[in-house]
Design a protein around this motif. Sequence first.
Motif, mmCIF file in Angstrom:
data_model
loop_
_atom_site.group_PDB
_atom_site.id
_atom_site.type_symbol
_atom_site.label_atom_id
_atom_site.label_comp_id
_atom_site.label_asym_id
_atom_site.label_seq_id
_atom_site.Cartn_x
_atom_site.Cartn_y
_atom_site.Cartn_z
ATOM 1 N N MET A 108 0.828 -1.194 0.000
ATOM 2 C CA MET A 108 0.000 0.000 0.000
ATOM 3 C C MET A 108 0.870 1.254 0.000
ATOM 4 N N ARG A 109 2.014 1.106 0.633
ATOM 5 C CA ARG A 109 2.938 2.223 0.726
ATOM 6 C C ARG A 109 3.265 2.736 -0.680
ATOM 7 N N LYS A 110 3.172 1.849 -1.658
ATOM 8 C CA LYS A 110 3.548 2.236 -3.000
ATOM 9 C C LYS A 110 2.365 2.750 -3.810
ATOM 10 N N PRO B 231 3.888 5.057 7.871
ATOM 11 C CA PRO B 231 4.559 5.123 6.574
ATOM 12 C C PRO B 231 3.939 6.107 5.589
ATOM 13 N N VAL B 232 2.853 6.746 5.973
ATOM 14 C CA VAL B 232 2.132 7.586 5.017
ATOM 15 C C VAL B 232 2.914 8.863 4.732
ATOM 16 N N ARG B 233 3.020 9.173 3.452
ATOM 17 C CA ARG B 233 3.674 10.410 3.046
ATOM 18 C C ARG B 233 2.766 11.125 2.069
ATOM 19 N N LYS B 234 3.022 12.374 1.951
ATOM 20 C CA LYS B 234 2.287 13.111 0.936
ATOM 21 C C LYS B 234 3.172 14.175 0.315
ATOM 22 N N GLN B 235 2.861 14.471 -0.912
ATOM 23 C CA GLN B 235 3.579 15.508 -1.636
ATOM 24 C C GLN B 235 2.586 16.597 -2.012
ATOM 25 N N GLU C 63 0.401 8.739 -0.244
ATOM 26 C CA GLU C 63 1.043 7.456 -0.493
ATOM 27 C C GLU C 63 1.126 6.677 0.809
ATOM 28 N N GLY C 64 0.585 5.491 0.808
ATOM 29 C CA GLY C 64 0.711 4.646 1.986
ATOM 30 C C GLY C 64 -0.579 4.504 2.775
ATOM 31 N N LYS C 65 -0.486 3.712 3.813
ATOM 32 C CA LYS C 65 -1.643 3.405 4.652
ATOM 33 C C LYS C 65 -1.266 3.670 6.104
#
Length: 399
Positions: A213-215, A262-266, A282-284
């Motif tokens: 999910m991270r991807k 692990p969740v990131r955002k741009q 991105e991610g869960k």
Amino acid sequence: MGPVDLPMSLASPAMEADEGRRVLNEMDFFSLEKSRTETDQKAYKAQNLNLEKEDLTMDTELQLLSGSDLSMGDGFLVAAQETDERKSEITAMKAKMGQMEEENQRLRTILAQMNQNYNFLHMQFISVMQKNKSMNGNTNLSNQELNKLEEGRDGIVPKQLLDGRCLMEGNFNGDYCALKSSFNGGQEEGKETVSLLSPSSSKSCEQAQEATMRKARVSVRVRSDAPMITDGCHWRKYGQKMAKGSTCPRAYYRCTMAVGCPVRKQVQRCADDQTILITSYEGKHNHPLPPAAMSMASTTSAAASMLLSGTISSADSLMNPNLLAQAVLPCPSGFATISASAPFPTVTLDLTQPPNPLQFQKPLSQLQFSIPAVGRPTAIPQLFGQSLQVGACAIITFV
DNA sequence: CGGGTTTGACCGGCGC
DNA sequence: GCGCCGGTCAAACCCG
């Protein structure tokens, strides 16, 4: 597998013939009509008429069968004969269709077997690599090595793993889950490592699901003057870069609501229209979320799960982006789009255009996230909320 | 002082 | 092999 199962020989008969595969006798459903030009059809009818005039037995028989309605005459006879011929044609077509379906099923079985064999060999290769590593005193593969192994998968296993069912059979199933968990969920979080040779477990499968999910990435475009949308989560900025070809910097954020999330955002402004804010998730999340954050989080996870569970395959979505958009959203085509351009396919949920109210008639009960900007379209949050109600907003495939 | 931001350095992938 | 580029790290800095 897509929502519509076309018999292979119907989908690409010419291709099969070119590749020397066994080709079934094909039935062209249109050839009968196509081959009958206007002249042919006249001759065809004339021939039938001749038969009717010469064959008095048939004429008499049909008259008897038709009972008292003698006024139908030759026209009725032609119709009856054509009906019989079409019935036989339909029967023949059905038989051919049955053969095609059998062939299609056989090819599917072969493909599944090949895929399974590949998975098995791949995991054997990884096991050998791991054993070699162990002999050198290193019990786990590095992230880089795992990444390389990942790339060799061509996205096949992640799809199966994200399904949550771990479809692969045999020992390599759990091993791969363990690999995935070590790769993303484990080592990336810096605390947990899982041996490749450990027995499979549902936990590792779940971790693998989270890892993959991270991807996945969901991109949302909104029109806003604010630096970023308020989605209910806490974010810490960890970097900023000038993206090539854009005058606007791209900011990188990490979720800080839990240690190791692990969740990131741009966040980046659109180069063409700087009033548009592009936020990619991105991610869960690995922690409970406040109600205000549930929307976006469930969007990313549900979207990825939907894609990867096989409801819509990545291949399908790439082949037909509108298919995916229409499947996950009750919205017009073009609202959610998939880009197959480098570096990886991306689906963007475009909330910059006010939707057609006739296409969104269900009232929404809640505002799931807010855009603290002046002049945002009022329909946007409702639109987004509704899309969540159907289970997904946008989908991304694997990196 | 703790938490968040800034920003240059670093790393890995990829194309030439 | 080299350079470009996207993504991440981490030290310095800022702020309440």
